[in-house]
Design an enzyme around this catalytic site. Structure first.
Site, PDB file in Angstrom:
ATOM      1  N   SER A 168       1.038  -1.278   0.036  1.00 32.64           N
ATOM      2  CA  SER A 168       0.006   0.017   0.207  1.00 32.64           C
ATOM      3  C   SER A 168       0.828   1.071  -0.043  1.00 32.64           C
ATOM      4  O   SER A 168       1.922   1.304   0.422  1.00 32.64           O
ATOM      5  CB  SER A 168      -0.681  -0.035   1.153  1.00 32.64           C
ATOM      6  OG  SER A 168      -1.338   1.286   1.444  1.00 32.64           O
ATOM      7  N   TYR A 181      -2.047  -0.960  10.759  1.00 28.43           N
ATOM      8  CA  TYR A 181      -1.887  -1.220   9.304  1.00 28.43           C
ATOM      9  C   TYR A 181      -0.931  -0.590   8.321  1.00 28.43           C
ATOM     10  O   TYR A 181      -0.245  -1.396   7.835  1.00 28.43           O
ATOM     11  CB  TYR A 181      -3.391  -0.435   8.484  1.00 28.43           C
ATOM     12  CG  TYR A 181      -3.575  -0.803   7.139  1.00 28.43           C
ATOM     13  CD1 TYR A 181      -3.834  -2.066   6.669  1.00 28.43           C
ATOM     14  CD2 TYR A 181      -3.236   0.112   6.184  1.00 28.43           C
ATOM     15  CE1 TYR A 181      -3.818  -2.318   5.307  1.00 28.43           C
ATOM     16  CE2 TYR A 181      -3.534  -0.195   4.955  1.00 28.43           C
ATOM     17  CZ  TYR A 181      -3.713  -1.375   4.466  1.00 28.43           C
ATOM     18  OH  TYR A 181      -3.877  -1.734   3.054  1.00 28.43           O
ATOM     19  N   LYS A 185       2.318  -2.453   6.504  1.00 32.27           N
ATOM     20  CA  LYS A 185       2.700  -2.550   5.124  1.00 32.27           C
ATOM     21  C   LYS A 185       3.807  -1.641   4.947  1.00 32.27           C
ATOM     22  O   LYS A 185       4.674  -2.100   3.897  1.00 32.27           O
ATOM     23  CB  LYS A 185       1.727  -1.313   4.439  1.00 32.27           C
ATOM     24  CG  LYS A 185       0.226  -1.857   4.237  1.00 32.27           C
ATOM     25  CD  LYS A 185       0.085  -3.218   3.418  1.00 32.27           C
ATOM     26  CE  LYS A 185      -1.434  -3.706   3.267  1.00 32.27           C
ATOM     27  NZ  LYS A 185      -1.330  -4.977   2.676  1.00 32.27           N
TER      28      LYS A 185
HETATM   29  N1  NAD Z   1      -8.787  -1.192  -0.424  1.00 36.55           N
HETATM   30  C1  NAD Z   1      -7.939  -0.157  -0.357  1.00 36.55           C
HETATM   31  O1  NAD Z   1      -8.248   0.966   0.010  1.00 36.55           O
HETATM   32  C2  NAD Z   1      -6.369  -0.849  -0.277  1.00 36.55           C
HETATM   33  C3  NAD Z   1      -5.608   0.130  -0.672  1.00 36.55           C
HETATM   34  C4  NAD Z   1      -4.231  -0.167  -0.648  1.00 36.55           C
HETATM   35  C5  NAD Z   1      -3.823  -1.238  -0.507  1.00 36.55           C
HETATM   36  N2  NAD Z   1      -4.789  -2.414  -0.286  1.00 36.55           N
HETATM   37  C6  NAD Z   1      -4.357  -4.000   0.029  1.00 36.55           C
HETATM   38  O2  NAD Z   1      -5.042  -4.656  -0.979  1.00 36.55           O
HETATM   39  C7  NAD Z   1      -4.975  -5.877  -0.578  1.00 36.55           C
HETATM   40  C8  NAD Z   1      -6.620  -6.214  -0.860  1.00 36.55           C
HETATM   41  O3  NAD Z   1      -7.418  -5.491  -0.369  1.00 36.55           O
HETATM   42  P1  NAD Z   1      -9.092  -5.218  -1.116  1.00 36.55           P
HETATM   43  O4  NAD Z   1      -9.057  -3.869  -0.996  1.00 36.55           O
HETATM   44  O5  NAD Z   1      -9.063  -6.048  -2.161  1.00 36.55           O
HETATM   45  O6  NAD Z   1      -9.819  -5.888   0.177  1.00 36.55           O
HETATM   46  P2  NAD Z   1     -10.975  -6.920   0.051  1.00 36.55           P
HETATM   47  O7  NAD Z   1     -11.434  -6.797   1.642  1.00 36.55           O
HETATM   48  O8  NAD Z   1     -12.085  -6.761  -0.929  1.00 36.55           O
HETATM   49  O9  NAD Z   1     -10.383  -8.359  -0.066  1.00 36.55           O
HETATM   50  C9  NAD Z   1      -9.507  -8.897   1.075  1.00 36.55           C
HETATM   51  C10 NAD Z   1      -9.506 -10.262   1.070  1.00 36.55           C
HETATM   52  O10 NAD Z   1      -8.637 -10.915   1.723  1.00 36.55           O
HETATM   53  C11 NAD Z   1      -9.363 -11.871   2.573  1.00 36.55           C
HETATM   54  N3  NAD Z   1      -8.988 -12.218   3.735  1.00 36.55           N
HETATM   55  C12 NAD Z   1      -8.947 -11.458   4.978  1.00 36.55           C
HETATM   56  N4  NAD Z   1      -8.587 -12.023   6.003  1.00 36.55           N
HETATM   57  C13 NAD Z   1      -8.106 -13.260   5.692  1.00 36.55           C
HETATM   58  C14 NAD Z   1      -7.330 -14.373   6.303  1.00 36.55           C
HETATM   59  N5  NAD Z   1      -7.061 -14.326   7.465  1.00 36.55           N
HETATM   60  N6  NAD Z   1      -6.839 -15.365   5.488  1.00 36.55           N
HETATM   61  C15 NAD Z   1      -7.338 -15.480   4.041  1.00 36.55           C
HETATM   62  N7  NAD Z   1      -7.818 -14.432   3.474  1.00 36.55           N
HETATM   63  C16 NAD Z   1      -8.265 -13.348   4.297  1.00 36.55           C
HETATM   64  C17 NAD Z   1     -11.052 -11.410   2.606  1.00 36.55           C
HETATM   65  O11 NAD Z   1     -11.720 -12.539   2.648  1.00 36.55           O
HETATM   66  C18 NAD Z   1     -10.951 -10.810   1.082  1.00 36.55           C
HETATM   67  O12 NAD Z   1     -11.370 -11.833   0.241  1.00 36.55           O
HETATM   68  C19 NAD Z   1      -4.773  -5.801   1.002  1.00 36.55           C
HETATM   69  O13 NAD Z   1      -3.788  -6.325   1.277  1.00 36.55           O
HETATM   70  C20 NAD Z   1      -5.034  -4.469   1.331  1.00 36.55           C
HETATM   71  O14 NAD Z   1      -4.301  -4.035   2.383  1.00 36.55           O
HETATM   72  C21 NAD Z   1      -6.083  -2.235  -0.153  1.00 36.55           C
END
Ligand code: NAD
Length: 301
Positions: A168, A181, A185
């Site tokens: 991130s 968080y 990251k």
């Molecule tokens: N959404 C944002 O604003 C954003 C920004 C920067 C980075 N990210 C990163 O992107 C990645 C994906 O996030 P997203 O936005 O698609 O979120 P999301 O919630 O849509 O997807 C996250 C997925 O991870 C799974 N998950 C959570 N805990 C788990 C566990 N213990 N074991 C297995 N699976 C698990 C969830 O079930 C979900 O399917 C993450 O690492 C997040 O930190 C997200």
């Protein structure tokens, strides 16, 4: 090393990096590769899995959410792709090790590992519970170690493979009320940078790494993200565009992707600018989100 030889080599590597910016890079093929995506049931992970499926890879899906994971698998199959879905709680080391073994026996060696699963709880460092902080590090950081330790050995044997991580922009410039968080990251960014160096030192230059650092993505992961209207160019990204850029980076062996492009100077600014200037710029961007964990220590305004 002689100082003049060193200076010449430094100049050469900088020139090489500069020239490479203007030379179109050929995308490698992932047809027939075994790509494992964690967190594949929703959001960016689902989009990553679908894209790798379209490119002809065998996609192994991991998620704690069995139904969402099966729905991703179904969509890949409908599009003619090959996939296997596994329920796995990435906060648990033994479970990762058990499911990794199952994947090796049932599908084969993973050749591209994409650590994407993540969790977030927004709230002040004092209002988060101990369990929430531990879980953030278990899923966002430690799971990367356990998956890498499970799948890297076969990549080392062949000196071929790819390890990617969804970090991130918070891995460079963290945010208040996301202290656990943001620090998780930062750890992922550090892990990926040093892993790449270690592999190179071991002569395993056939194994590549990619670290993806997006700003807010519209998946519901971060509750109600808002960006002030005065902040030119910044926007909440779609999971599809993040996944497309991330896959493209893997196919071109690009080590780091920051998106949107307006954020690319963030790592440099955090090193160069005085702390107060950074705070001023961050506050003037007027970025906000809802707090998931509220309590006496939360005060966002
Ligand atoms: N959404 C944002 O604003 C954003 C920004 C920067 C980075 N990210 C990163 O992107 C990645 C994906 O996030 P997203 O936005 O698609 O979120 P999301 O919630 O849509 O997807 C996250 C997925 O991870 C799974 N998950 C959570 N805990 C788990 C566990 N213990 N074991 C297995 N699976 C698990 C969830 O079930 C979900 O399917 C993450 O690492 C997040 O930190 C997200």
């Amino acid at each position: 090393m002689n100082i003049f030889v060193l200076l010449a080599k430094i100049f050469w590597t900088m020139l090489e990096a500069f020239v490479q910016k203007f030379v179109p890079v050929k995308r490698k093929s992932v047809r027939g590769e075994v790509v494992l995506v964690t967190g594949a049931a929703h959001g960016v992970g689902r989009c990553l899995a679908l894209e790798f499926g379209r490119l002809g890879a065998t996609v192994v899906l991991w998620d704690i959410n069995r139904d969402g994971n099966e729905a991703t698998a179904e969509q890949i199959r409908e599009e003619g792709g090959t996939t296997r879905a596994y329920q796995c709680d990435c906060s648990k080391r033994e479970e990762i090790q058990r499911v990794a073994q199952q994947v090796k026996e049932e599908v084969g060696d993973v050749t591209i590992l994409f650590n994407n699963a993540g969790v977030m709880t927004t709230g002040s460092v004092l209002d988060l519970t101990d369990d929430q902080i531990e879980r953030t590090f278990q899923v966002n950081v430690l799971a990367h170690f356990w998956t890498i330790r499970a799948f890297l050995p076969s990549m080392m044997t062949r000196n071929q493979g790819h390890i990617a991580a969804l970090a991130s922009i918070a891995g460079y410039s963290g945010s208040p009320y996301m202290v656990d968080y943001s620090s998780s990251k930062h750890a992922v960014v550090g892990l990926m940078n040093t892993l790449q160096k270690e592999l190179e030192l071991q002569g395993k230059d056939g194994i590549k790494t990619t670290t993806v650092c997006p700003f807010f993505v519209d998946t519901g992961f971060c509750p109600n993200p808002k960006i002030g209207s005065t902040t030119a160019g910044l926007r909440v990204l779609s999971p599809e565009e993040v996944a497309l850029q991330a896959v493209d980076a893997v196919l071109k062996n690009i080590r780091r992707v920051i998106m949107p492009s307006e954020m690319r100077s963030v790592p440099l600014m955090t090193q160069l600018l005085p702390y107060k200037t950074q705070s001023l710029m961050q506050n003037s961007a007027d970025i906000s989100f809802d707090l998931m964990q509220s309590g006496p220590h939360n005060k966002t305004d």
